[in-house]
Design an enzyme around this catalytic site. Sequence first.
Site, mmCIF file in Angstrom:
data_model
loop_
_atom_site.group_PDB
_atom_site.id
_atom_site.type_symbol
_atom_site.label_atom_id
_atom_site.label_comp_id
_atom_site.label_asym_id
_atom_site.label_seq_id
_atom_site.Cartn_x
_atom_site.Cartn_y
_atom_site.Cartn_z
ATOM 1 N N ASP A 1 -0.270 4.862 3.835
ATOM 2 C CA ASP A 1 -1.544 4.738 3.145
ATOM 3 C C ASP A 1 -2.204 6.111 3.206
ATOM 4 O OD1 ASP A 1 -4.128 4.310 2.297
ATOM 5 O OD2 ASP A 1 -4.571 2.697 3.712
ATOM 6 N N LYS B 1 -11.348 8.633 -3.513
ATOM 7 C CA LYS B 1 -11.632 9.703 -2.556
ATOM 8 C C LYS B 1 -11.301 11.066 -3.175
ATOM 9 C CE LYS B 1 -11.753 6.316 0.603
ATOM 10 N NZ LYS B 1 -12.947 5.817 1.290
ATOM 11 N N TRP C 1 -8.331 0.392 8.887
ATOM 12 C CA TRP C 1 -7.468 0.113 7.738
ATOM 13 C C TRP C 1 -6.030 -0.129 8.174
ATOM 14 C CZ3 TRP C 1 -10.844 -1.391 4.646
ATOM 15 C CH2 TRP C 1 -12.079 -0.735 4.531
#
Length: 355
Positions: free
Chosen positions: A166, A190, A99
């Site tokens: 992030d 999440k 990511w």
Amino acid sequence: MKKFNFNAGPSILPREVIENTAKQILDFNGTGLSLAEISHRSKDFQPVVDEAESLIKDILNIPEGYSVLFLGGGASLEFCMIPYNFLIKKAAYLNTGTWAKKAMKEAKLFGDVVEVASSADSNYTFIPKGWECPTDVDYLHITTNNTIYGTEIREDLDVPVSLIADMSSDIFSRPVDVSKYDCIYAGAQKNLAMAGVTLIIVKNDALGKAPRQIPTMLDYRTHVEKGSMFNTPPVVPIYSALETLRWLKAHGGVEAMDKLAKQRAEILYDEIDRNKLFRGTVETADRSLMNICFVMQPEYAELEKPFLEFATSKGMVGIKGHRSVGGFRASCYNAQTIEGVNALVACMKEFETNH
């Protein structure tokens, strides 16, 4: 048979969050309408956004001068929104996984990008150490938790430039000093809500400095000015976020979640290190508390599929590792229970005894 959900995302949510959201989908606040069909501009829904925003500011102790936004597009859209809004000439990125690499790729469309450090050559098995942050960049971007490889940065870095993070897979799992960041973003699926909404925490006076015209929907100022209501927001995911935030507040906030995360991880990592069949995949110092990755020892590689089948038969769901790592991944987000972790450990012990 009871199921234990270790999916990496969309992932486990507290049972009461699911039940309460389901009730509102049938009849929202006694209106006779479903949460899925009400207007986002109705007098009934605005309090949902207001309370969710208030709880986030309270739980994370967000200082004055920051806005909380609920947007669509997932963290992947933020990969381009961040440089669109913050990159003037040059940005720095810490490459700790898939990511982070994707975020860095998008930033290169807007200006120069410096990779301050990377663990790619070692298949991202550690968080790079000893690197220096350049002082001539507009911001440093980090990915705090790496879901695929199982590494995590569990501290707020001190750097001489703006810091952007992030936090998609570990937000609300520990206290965070928000004042150290110009922007924090997180896909909700999440630790916050069902998939479909992205949380943004942005410092207001950091906006409006990029030397480019920004499309209306990609300009954070648009959403700050309209309170996340510039266009139709993801109504049901925002409501499920509110229920999760209520649950989180009632269960002791991020301090309690931090303690629980450490307890879960200690139980599972201890078994990984003890069990002769398994081994961890990352350096001990950088092990994630959210995504616990492990594989078979080389001499027992042929047992990977049998163990997955055995664990599945015992009610373990979603423990297959990402294809780039293989093996197994037990995602232990806030709603994961000690009972669930103990059940997985019992599977590992029984499988070891059988083989």
